[in-house]
Scaffold this motif. Sequence first.
Motif, PDB file in Angstrom:
ATOM      1  N   GLY A 224       1.050   4.111  13.583  1.00 21.89           N
ATOM      2  CA  GLY A 224       0.447   3.441  12.435  1.00 21.89           C
ATOM      3  C   GLY A 224      -0.702   2.562  12.880  1.00 21.89           C
ATOM      4  O   GLY A 224      -1.011   2.475  14.083  1.00 21.89           O
ATOM      5  N   ALA A 225      -1.323   1.908  11.901  1.00 19.62           N
ATOM      6  CA  ALA A 225      -2.530   1.138  12.198  1.00 19.62           C
ATOM      7  C   ALA A 225      -2.257  -0.083  13.074  1.00 19.62           C
ATOM      8  O   ALA A 225      -3.161  -0.580  13.746  1.00 19.62           O
ATOM      9  N   SER A 226      -1.009  -0.575  13.084  1.00 19.12           N
ATOM     10  CA  SER A 226      -0.703  -1.705  13.972  1.00 19.12           C
ATOM     11  C   SER A 226      -0.857  -1.276  15.428  1.00 19.12           C
ATOM     12  O   SER A 226      -1.460  -1.987  16.243  1.00 19.12           O
TER      13      SER A 226
ATOM     14  N   ALA B 277      -7.087   1.389   7.746  1.00 20.88           N
ATOM     15  CA  ALA B 277      -5.717   1.897   7.555  1.00 20.88           C
ATOM     16  C   ALA B 277      -5.522   2.387   6.126  1.00 20.88           C
ATOM     17  O   ALA B 277      -4.975   3.464   5.892  1.00 20.88           O
ATOM     18  N   TYR B 278      -5.986   1.591   5.193  1.00 18.38           N
ATOM     19  CA  TYR B 278      -5.829   1.942   3.782  1.00 18.38           C
ATOM     20  C   TYR B 278      -7.043   2.723   3.295  1.00 18.38           C
ATOM     21  O   TYR B 278      -6.919   3.786   2.678  1.00 18.38           O
TER      22      TYR B 278
ATOM     23  N   ASP C 289     -10.784  -1.607  10.627  1.00 20.42           N
ATOM     24  CA  ASP C 289      -9.413  -1.369  10.178  1.00 20.42           C
ATOM     25  C   ASP C 289      -9.480  -0.637   8.840  1.00 20.42           C
ATOM     26  O   ASP C 289      -9.597  -1.252   7.781  1.00 20.42           O
TER      27      ASP C 289
ATOM     28  N   GLY D  88     -11.056  -1.860   3.505  1.00 24.14           N
ATOM     29  CA  GLY D  88      -9.981  -1.745   2.528  1.00 24.14           C
ATOM     30  C   GLY D  88      -8.862  -2.701   2.906  1.00 24.14           C
ATOM     31  O   GLY D  88      -7.948  -2.343   3.636  1.00 24.14           O
TER      32      GLY D  88
ATOM     33  N   HIS E 221      -5.689  -7.746   8.048  1.00 21.34           N
ATOM     34  CA  HIS E 221      -4.239  -7.533   8.085  1.00 21.34           C
ATOM     35  C   HIS E 221      -3.614  -8.337   9.227  1.00 21.34           C
ATOM     36  O   HIS E 221      -4.224  -8.477  10.291  1.00 21.34           O
TER      37      HIS E 221
ATOM     38  N   SER F 161      -1.475  -7.566  11.231  1.00 21.31           N
ATOM     39  CA  SER F 161      -1.220  -6.756  12.436  1.00 21.31           C
ATOM     40  C   SER F 161      -2.311  -6.964  13.487  1.00 21.31           C
ATOM     41  O   SER F 161      -2.076  -6.721  14.675  1.00 21.31           O
TER      42      SER F 161
ATOM     43  N   ASP G  73      -4.565   5.268   8.562  1.00 18.06           N
ATOM     44  CA  ASP G  73      -3.141   5.493   8.308  1.00 18.06           C
ATOM     45  C   ASP G  73      -2.954   6.708   7.411  1.00 18.06           C
ATOM     46  O   ASP G  73      -2.915   6.573   6.182  1.00 18.06           O
TER      47      ASP G  73
ATOM     48  N   HIS H  38      -0.346   7.919   6.797  1.00 10.60           N
ATOM     49  CA  HIS H  38       0.864   7.679   5.997  1.00 10.60           C
ATOM     50  C   HIS H  38       0.578   6.826   4.764  1.00 10.60           C
ATOM     51  O   HIS H  38       1.481   6.520   4.003  1.00 10.60           O
ATOM     52  N   LYS H  39      -0.683   6.458   4.583  1.00  7.44           N
ATOM     53  CA  LYS H  39      -1.079   5.827   3.314  1.00  7.44           C
ATOM     54  C   LYS H  39      -1.967   6.814   2.559  1.00  7.44           C
ATOM     55  O   LYS H  39      -1.487   7.565   1.723  1.00  7.44           O
TER      56      LYS H  39
ATOM     57  N   VAL I 251       0.900  -1.160   0.000  1.00  2.00           N
ATOM     58  CA  VAL I 251       0.000   0.000   0.000  1.00  2.00           C
ATOM     59  C   VAL I 251       0.936   1.207   0.000  1.00  2.00           C
ATOM     60  O   VAL I 251       1.584   1.483   1.013  1.00  2.00           O
TER      61      VAL I 251
ATOM     62  N   SER J 190      -5.526  -5.002   2.574  1.00  2.00           N
ATOM     63  CA  SER J 190      -4.275  -4.721   1.852  1.00  2.00           C
ATOM     64  C   SER J 190      -4.083  -5.685   0.687  1.00  2.00           C
ATOM     65  O   SER J 190      -3.321  -5.391  -0.224  1.00  2.00           O
TER      66      SER J 190
HETATM   67  C1  LIG Z   1      -0.919  -1.016   6.412  1.00  2.00           C
HETATM   68  C2  LIG Z   1      -2.062  -1.704   7.027  1.00  2.00           C
HETATM   69  C3  LIG Z   1      -2.040  -2.071   8.375  1.00  2.00           C
HETATM   70  C4  LIG Z   1      -0.816  -1.906   9.242  1.00  2.00           C
HETATM   71  O1  LIG Z   1      -0.581  -0.573   9.457  1.00  2.00           O
HETATM   72  P1  LIG Z   1       0.851  -0.014   9.867  1.00  2.00           P
HETATM   73  O2  LIG Z   1       0.671   1.446   9.693  1.00  2.00           O
HETATM   74  O3  LIG Z   1       1.828  -0.608   8.898  1.00  2.00           O
HETATM   75  O4  LIG Z   1       1.111  -0.405  11.251  1.00  2.00           O
HETATM   76  C5  LIG Z   1      -3.174  -2.621   8.915  1.00  2.00           C
HETATM   77  N1  LIG Z   1      -4.265  -2.835   8.168  1.00  2.00           N
HETATM   78  C6  LIG Z   1      -4.324  -2.520   6.866  1.00  2.00           C
HETATM   79  C7  LIG Z   1      -5.568  -2.794   6.097  1.00  2.00           C
HETATM   80  C8  LIG Z   1      -3.215  -1.943   6.251  1.00  2.00           C
HETATM   81  O5  LIG Z   1      -3.277  -1.616   4.943  1.00  2.00           O
END
Ligand SMILES: *Cc1c(COP(=O)(O)O)cnc(C)c1O
Length: 481
Positions: A164-166, A282-283, A280, A253, A198, A200, A309, A311-312, A105, A255
């Motif tokens: 981050g999302a983790s 994140a994306y 989740d 969303g 994910h 994580s 996130d 950062h994404k 991502v 990954s």
């Molecule tokens: C990237 C991602 C994560 C993990 O997030 P980090 O910012 O790398 O800790 C979790 N879930 C999804 C869907 C992701 O795309």
Amino acid sequence: MDWATGAQPCDRATGARPSGGFGRMEPDDGEVREWADQTVAFVLRFVAGLAQAPAAYEPAAPQLWARLRQAPPRTPGDLRELLEVLGQAVSMGAEMAGPRMMGFVPGGGLVSAALAEFLASAVNRHTGLAGHAPGAVALEQGVLRWLCDLFELPSAAAGVTCSGASMAALSAVVAARTRHLDPRETARGTLYLTACAHRSIAKAASIAGLHPGQVRTVPVDADLRMDVEAARALIDTDRKAGLRPFCVIATAGSSDTGSIDPLADIAALARQEGMWLHADAAYGGFFQLTDRGRARLAGIERADSIALDPHKSLFLPFGTGVLLVRDRGDLRAAFVLDDTPYLQDVDKDTALPDFADLGPELTRPFRGLRLWLPLHLHGTAAFREALDERLDLAARAHAALAAEPRITVPWTPDLTTVAFRLRDRDENAHARFVDRVNATGRVFLSSTRVAGHHTVRLCVLSHRTRAEHVRQALDAISDCL
Ligand SMILES: *Cc1c(COP(=O)(O)O)cnc(C)c1O
């Protein structure tokens, strides 16, 4: 003057500050300006070079490794030389910040966020406690409240930035466990997710004290979305077996393919079952800024927690995550830092959050500035437009790949990831194909396994990716078939 170090004594009476000293640790204005100019010149060269940079760099010469790993010298170095080393260090691996990164991502790396980092580090505010830095906390709070409103969360909601999302998932699982499980029954708590979640999340569950058997995998439908009736049946069976279902994870969303679980149905299930819903996102989360994204994410506003996130899908530098919760009391219950005698002199302002009470960190950077400055400088419409354009580019890539007879495209993208397979080719052929495409330097792709099958992914997310880069990516794919 200290002859050993060259340090000058501070003259309080004249207001003069020590200059140079300790290896120029407190440089004079001219020196700061010169360092800043050299640094800005580096950044400008780097950003300008991204258009021509390969998607991935050639392997580094063996002697470079020794240089990169050199221990720091006893005496001052030269910034110009150090920036040269940095330039070599970042010309390795895949170009994560470039327009051709369509693997994993992708991140972005807004220059405005880099400036925010520079400012945040220079003013060095400790934002764990509002009393330490009320203004800085208010800036971060403003952005987080805007995000809570974007997701239509109630006034009791709160947010906190993290790496981050983790980390967001870890906090969410701990908050869910704290709300729903008596500490004595943690070993019987069960958490539900699909194979598309994910990794994580399972890691967060493990750190939170759950053993692998407490993480239950719910089947997905043909579109890789959680089968909610199957989840209901599994929860029912587990409850009858004496387990304590407490948390369900919805992926907004994935990954792998960008698939979005049926959020509204999962929210209804979680409410009926008295369980925590963690989304989740994140994306996918920031696609909420777009009309198409908002329609696809419908139901997310009913989650107990949402991981994002920036950062994404907000193009910020890595290390920028957000956790939103529907009820700030749930985070406080899990993380409140009460009765710390050495912090007893810190002012308490109830209008401002003590972020240390909302997550595992005490000392935390002025992370909010990384969000605040770009959002206020560019305006939110710029982010909406950029995300809308990512959706268009991915739709075009999907149409082109679906029209290619040597490829199969099993799913229509919910977001900006097109996942595909090579028709009538085995697993090894898929791995070799990704290597061949990446060796062209025109695009960087990655692959995954979906339901046990090797699957290639093309993910358009960087703000730097334009139509021409997607076209070049499609050409590279077609040349390597
Ligand atoms: C990237 C991602 C994560 C993990 O997030 P980090 O910012 O790398 O800790 C979790 N879930 C999804 C869907 C992701 O795309």
